[in-house]
Design an enzyme around this catalytic site. Structure first.
Site, PDB file in Angstrom:
ATOM      1  N   CYS A 151       0.805  -1.235   0.000  1.00 46.31           N
ATOM      2  CA  CYS A 151       0.000   0.000   0.000  1.00 46.31           C
ATOM      3  C   CYS A 151       0.841   1.290   0.000  1.00 46.31           C
ATOM      4  O   CYS A 151       0.450   2.284  -0.609  1.00 46.31           O
ATOM      5  CB  CYS A 151      -0.968  -0.002   1.167  1.00 46.31           C
ATOM      6  SG  CYS A 151      -0.234  -0.517   2.721  1.00 46.31           S
ATOM      7  N   HIS A 206      -2.210   6.831   3.659  1.00 45.83           N
ATOM      8  CA  HIS A 206      -0.781   6.851   3.996  1.00 45.83           C
ATOM      9  C   HIS A 206      -0.166   8.151   3.463  1.00 45.83           C
ATOM     10  O   HIS A 206      -0.226   8.436   2.256  1.00 45.83           O
ATOM     11  CB  HIS A 206      -0.058   5.674   3.345  1.00 45.83           C
ATOM     12  CG  HIS A 206      -0.398   4.333   3.927  1.00 45.83           C
ATOM     13  ND1 HIS A 206      -1.155   4.155   5.067  1.00 45.83           N
ATOM     14  CD2 HIS A 206      -0.039   3.079   3.534  1.00 45.83           C
ATOM     15  CE1 HIS A 206      -1.265   2.867   5.334  1.00 45.83           C
ATOM     16  NE2 HIS A 206      -0.600   2.188   4.415  1.00 45.83           N
TER      17      HIS A 206
END
Ligand code: A2P
Length: 354
Positions: A149, A242
């Site tokens: 990710c 993120h």
């Protein structure tokens, strides 16, 4: 048009349910079944729902989860989307490919195999060809993986810079959301009011995966990109998204304006092919001094079905020969189920799923 039947593996987990979210109104694919372990056999999706920012349709909530059954999936599905944990995914995914199913996986187990594409359609669409090297391809079965990710958010801006200026050195520090750790993930007492400067295996994955993805395909093999890549990863008390601080040294030194231009110009195959889950702009640049932020930017991407699929870049600046910027991407959409969905759409559009 008859839709392609698909299985969702790991349907009681966060990534599995993001797959379900993206499949609810998919124009090409239709859910045949929801699969997990025997622990979940017979449970309604509504009983095990973990995605709190999407309202599933009542008929989706009523669907029952069943235990993974390779023969049944192979008989009724052309595609399996895998949101299984890596240690479990390895054998199931190999067995499905062996049985003639096209597997689009979020798991790490097969990512570094030389004949498995580690794919981001905007970054290395040509690597999809690697599936033809897999021994199961003749039977219609193969495995395509999406990247970790945090690597996924980093790859598009780096690709834009690699194409325009060449890359010499990349130093990245991450601020990663808790949803990246699955459910229930990091205990609340370890993360609330805290930052944990360690995520097992994450730095190694980022350092290896980016070089494979930005590498070149020659004679059926990927030669890793040749630049220095250093990653430091931390978990922060954020739900989704993120954030990454990136420092880049290029081969040909660009100005800040050159970098902005290269990223703004960045267009790739998913946008040209108008894949259903492709964002109109893969990279969105914010001019404000305090962006990107998870709360503002995590769902960036147009049209509605591509929300959470764009990477937001901000604070592009320079110090000496180094370009510095922040980026943000949705870890369970762009960096998870959405990434694999786009991989399957690319394979479908290129006729590989016939
Ligand atoms: P289950 O709920 O039945 O254990 P997450 O990473 O969010 O925790 O999700 C993991 C997913 O993988 C869940 O759907 C989980 O199902 C599934 N899973 C875990 N172990 C197995 C297994 N041995 N066989 C099949 N599915 C599994």
């Amino acid at each position: 048009m008859k839709k392609t039947q698909v299985a969702v593996l790991g349907a009681t987990g966060i990534i599995g349910q993001r797959f379900v979210q993206l499949l609810e109104d998919h124009p090409w694919f239709e859910i045949q079944g929801l699969y997990a372990s025997e622990r979940s056999e017979g449970k309604r999706l509504g009983e095990v729902n973990k995605v709190k920012d999407h309202i599933f349709m009542p008929e989706t909530m009523d669907r029952k989860v069943v235990q993974i059954d390779i023969a049944k999936i192979a008989k009724s599905c052309r595609i399996a989307f895998s949101g299984l944990p890596s240690e479990i995914a390895k054998d199931y995914e190999s067995q499905l490919a062996e049985a003639g199913v096209a597997v689009f996986s979020n798991a790490a187990s097969h990512r570094m195999r030389h004949d498995v594409p580690l794919l981001i359609p905007e970054v290395n669409p040509g690597h999809l060809e690697l599936v033809k090297r897999q021994p199961t391809f003749a039977k219609g079965g193969f495995i395509v993986t999406n990247a970790n990710c945090s690597t996924t958010g980093l790859a598009p801006p780096l690709k834009a810079m690699q194409d325009a200026f060449g890359l010499q050195q990349v130093v990245v520090s991450t601020y990663q959301a808790v949803s990246g750790a699955g459910y229930p993930g990091v205990p609340s007492l370890d993360i609330l009011g805290n930052v944990v400067p360690y995520i097992k295996g994450e730095e190694e994955k980022m350092e290896a995966e980016i070089l494979k993805m930005l590498g070149t395909l020659k004679a059926g093999k990927v030669a890793d990109a040749k630049f220095e890549m250093l990653a430091s990863c931390a978990r922060v008390p954020v739900l989704n998204g993120h954030l990454e601080s990136v420092v880049v040294r290029c081969v040909k030194e660009p100005s800040v304006e050159d970098v902005i231009k290269a990223m703004r110009r960045f267009r790739a195959e998913p946008q040209e092919l108008e894949l259903p889950t492709a964002p109109k702009e893969a990279i969105i640049i914010r001019d404000e001094l305090d962006r990107p932020q998870p709360q503002w930017d995590v769902n960036a991407g147009e049209p509605a079905r591509a929300r959470g699929m764009a990477v937001t870049v901000g604070r592009i600046r320079k110090k000496d020969k180094y370009v510095k910027f922040f980026l943000l991407s949705h870890n369970t959409l762009r960096g998870g189920a959405g990434g694999s969905m786009l991989n399957a759409e690319l394979a479908y559009a290129k006729g590989i799923l016939k």
